[in-house]
Design an enzyme around this catalytic site. Structure first.
Site, PDB file in Angstrom:
ATOM      1  N   GLU A  64      33.859  45.964  36.903  1.00 18.49           N
ATOM      2  CA  GLU A  64      34.797  44.852  36.929  1.00 18.49           C
ATOM      3  C   GLU A  64      34.543  43.989  38.161  1.00 18.49           C
ATOM      4  OE1 GLU A  64      38.307  47.346  34.587  1.00 18.49           O
ATOM      5  OE2 GLU A  64      38.711  46.577  36.596  1.00 18.49           O
ATOM      6  N   HIS A  79      46.113  37.455  37.964  1.00 20.53           N
ATOM      7  CA  HIS A  79      44.963  37.855  37.151  1.00 20.53           C
ATOM      8  C   HIS A  79      44.389  36.619  36.483  1.00 20.53           C
ATOM      9  CE1 HIS A  79      42.396  39.956  34.336  1.00 20.53           C
ATOM     10  NE2 HIS A  79      42.671  41.085  34.951  1.00 20.53           N
ATOM     11  N   ARG A 117      39.271  38.714  42.012  1.00 21.42           N
ATOM     12  CA  ARG A 117      40.284  38.032  41.198  1.00 21.42           C
ATOM     13  C   ARG A 117      40.860  36.787  41.868  1.00 21.42           C
ATOM     14  NH1 ARG A 117      43.526  43.387  38.954  1.00 21.42           N
ATOM     15  NH2 ARG A 117      41.968  43.970  37.394  1.00 21.42           N
ATOM     16  N   HIS A 132      50.144  39.033  38.465  1.00 22.44           N
ATOM     17  CA  HIS A 132      49.655  40.339  38.025  1.00 22.44           C
ATOM     18  C   HIS A 132      50.015  41.494  38.966  1.00 22.44           C
ATOM     19  CE1 HIS A 132      47.126  43.136  35.865  1.00 22.44           C
ATOM     20  NE2 HIS A 132      46.372  43.366  36.926  1.00 22.44           N
ATOM     21  N   ARG A 188      43.866  43.048  45.887  1.00 20.87           N
ATOM     22  CA  ARG A 188      43.472  44.349  45.334  1.00 20.87           C
ATOM     23  C   ARG A 188      42.167  44.256  44.559  1.00 20.87           C
ATOM     24  NH1 ARG A 188      44.064  46.845  40.410  1.00 20.87           N
ATOM     25  NH2 ARG A 188      45.598  45.354  39.585  1.00 20.87           N
TER      26      ARG A 188
END
Length: 533
Positions: A116, A243, A290, A351, A386
């Protein structure tokens, strides 16, 4: 009054794994888990991508995962905490497997590993695209086998019980103790006083402080709010991750998440006209962290005036896509979208909150006998942003550490609850039941609109100052409602969202530079793009 040894508030990966560990170590301890909805309703349940953990030591190692986490967090992470979580991760993951969680495997028996954004290696273990739901299932099955754990669903925590509630007790903010909580039984509409030697807050995030979020409806920042009201330390609330790829909808509320793992498997971002754009913002393009991808999309939407961008899956392996992302595929079909023929319309959505209740490496908060684990905390792991799929890992590692510290404290048996005799029952004398919820609904919408318009992906000094003024007006209206109304979950959630919005705005105004997910255009030293292509 209901007495317990341990009170767990929340039924996601953090709260459940914590309770299991204590039950295994202390089978005679009385453990009560309270959750405000069904027992399986939590942020954990909706985690699609998976759990980031080093398992393939031939290609991956702890240092790479540490570096990726620090880079995503813009160096604001606590390195000691990052190293602890990542190095303890494999052992905690193995326990999750032993509790019955099924993760996808290759034909040779090795775990399938996804990749990811922000990760330099494939290290995401997963169960198709419903990893969180599978983890929740396995943990609840284990909980049901534990004779000393009682689960109370539809029990809503209103406030922690501390010295604040002892009549005549002088409050010292440097020496606060938690004795349990006032909890509303939604079915009987009675407020119970549940006492505990140790209390754990594992209430998840606060996504519904904004109009659009990937979080379930329960994510209203309850734990952060009632710890803040109890004078516990809360920090880094300015860091809220959006997100990049939630499925676009004209309806406000919870948006369906299109997992980052889809981009990890090769999906590309495109404007509605089909043109690529991520190369202008980061050399990693779709696999940038992100915060970068979300701001890039936000910037392109402001330039074009479009409502969404497209996620292009048309050149991906169709069979592999259907096998790895069956629920995403079905959701697209349900919405009339064939992802192999059309761009999937996506927008950034609120998110994950990186800030929250301050804790140490064992999950201990600034309040004595009160622990906190998971998204409701500022543990030091995530820093300013994060890294994808580190959240489930955080819940497991800190859940374990908090449980071990709790067992240690319970064995010492040094609990003086003399003050509890003077703690009153919840007093509703003179209060009245609201005959309609229109005021609560109206104020909640006003709060969400204000946060979405003024305190979202890109902020400015003027927006934040206006938000501060508007938040104060809403807070005063909510306080007036609270002061004369019999408590309900809806009113309490509105009260909590008001506390959370206050903290986000306050901490945003205190920022002097842009870091990670926080971006104030008045503080920008350089443009968003890395080129003029």
């Amino acid at each position: 009054m209901i007495k317990s040894d341990v009170l767990v508030i929340g039924s996601g990966i953090s709260g459940l794994s914590y309770a299991i560990k204590i039950s295994e170590q202390m089978p005679d301890a009385k453990i009560i888990i309270v959750t405000k909805a069904d027992e399986d309703e939590s942020n954990t349940k909706y985690a699609q991508g998976g759990l980031a953990v080093v398992t393939d030591f031939d290609k991956d190692n702890f240092q790479k995962h540490i570096d990726d986490t620090m880079r995503a967090g813009d160096g604001e992470n606590n390195r000691e905490i990052v190293e602890m979580v990542i190095k303890e991760g494999p052992a905690r993951f193995q326990e999750l497997v032993e509790w019955g969680t099924q993760f996808d495997k290759e034909k040779d028996g090795d775990f399938k590993l996804g990749r990811e954004g922000g990760h330099t290696e494939n290290r995401i273990v997963h169960h198709k695209d419903i990893t969180g739901a599978e983890i929740e299932r396995a943990l609840l099955e284990t909980i049901r086998k534990s004779e000393n754990i009682e689960m109370l669903a539809h029990h809503y925590v209103i406030d922690l019980i501390t010295q604040h509630h002892v009549p005549g007790k002088e409050l010292n903010t440097d020496d606060i103790s938690c004795y349990g909580a006032y909890i509303l039984d939604e079915k009987s509409r009675k407020i119970k006083k549940i006492t505990a030697k140790i209390t754990l807050v594992a209430t998840g995030g606060a996504g519904h402080v904004y109009k659009n979020t990937t979080n379930p409806i329960i994510a209203t920042g309850d734990g952060i709010a009632f710890v803040h009201r109890a004078r516990g330390k809360v920090s880094n609330m300015q860091y809220y991750q959006f997100h990049p790829t939630a499925l676009y909808s004209k309806r406000d509320g919870m948006l369906f998440l299109i997992s980052e793992a889809v981009r990890g498997d090769g999906a590309k971002l495109r404007l509605k006209n089909g043109k690529k754009f991520m190369h202008k913002y980061d050399e990693r393009e779709e696999l940038a962290s992100r915060d970068i991808v979300a701001r890039a999309i936000d910037n392109e939407l402001k330039i074009s005036g479009d409502e969404y961008v497209g996620l292009d899956c048309r050149e991906m392996n169709q069979e592999k896509f259907k096998e790895h992302f069956p629920n995403i595929y079905q959701k697209c079909l349900d919405e009339g979208i064939d992802p192999f023929k059309q761009l999937i319309p996506v927008v950034p959505a609120c998110h994950y909150l990186m800030g929250g209740i301050e804790t140490d490496r064992n999950g201990q908060s600034s309040i004595k006998n009160l622990f906190a684990v998971g998204e409701c905390t500022n543990s030091g792991l995530h820093g300013a942003n994060r890294l994808a799929s580190n959240s489930l890992l955080e819940g497991l590692v800190f859940g374990h550490n908090a449980a071990m510290k709790t067992v240690e404290l319970l064995n010492i048996n040094d609990f003086n609850f003399d003050d509890l005799k003077a703690v009153p029952e919840w007093n509703e004398e003179g209060m009245k039941m609201m005959d309609e919820m229109v005021m609560v609904s109206y104020l909640r919408r006003q709060l969400q609109e204000m946060m979405s318009d003024l305190v979202a992906i890109v902020r400015s000094n003027a927006r934040l100052e206006l938000a501060q003024k508007k938040q104060r007006e809403i807070y005063e209206a909510v306080t007036e409602l609270y002061n004369y109304s019999i408590m309900s979950p809806q009113l309490s959630e509105l009260r909590n969202l008001g506390n959370v919005s206050y903290l986000i705005i306050k901490h945003s105004l205190q920022m002097k530079e842009n870091k990670g997910s926080f971006y104030n255009k008045d503080l920008a030293q350089k443009p968003l793009t890395i080129s003029n292509l």
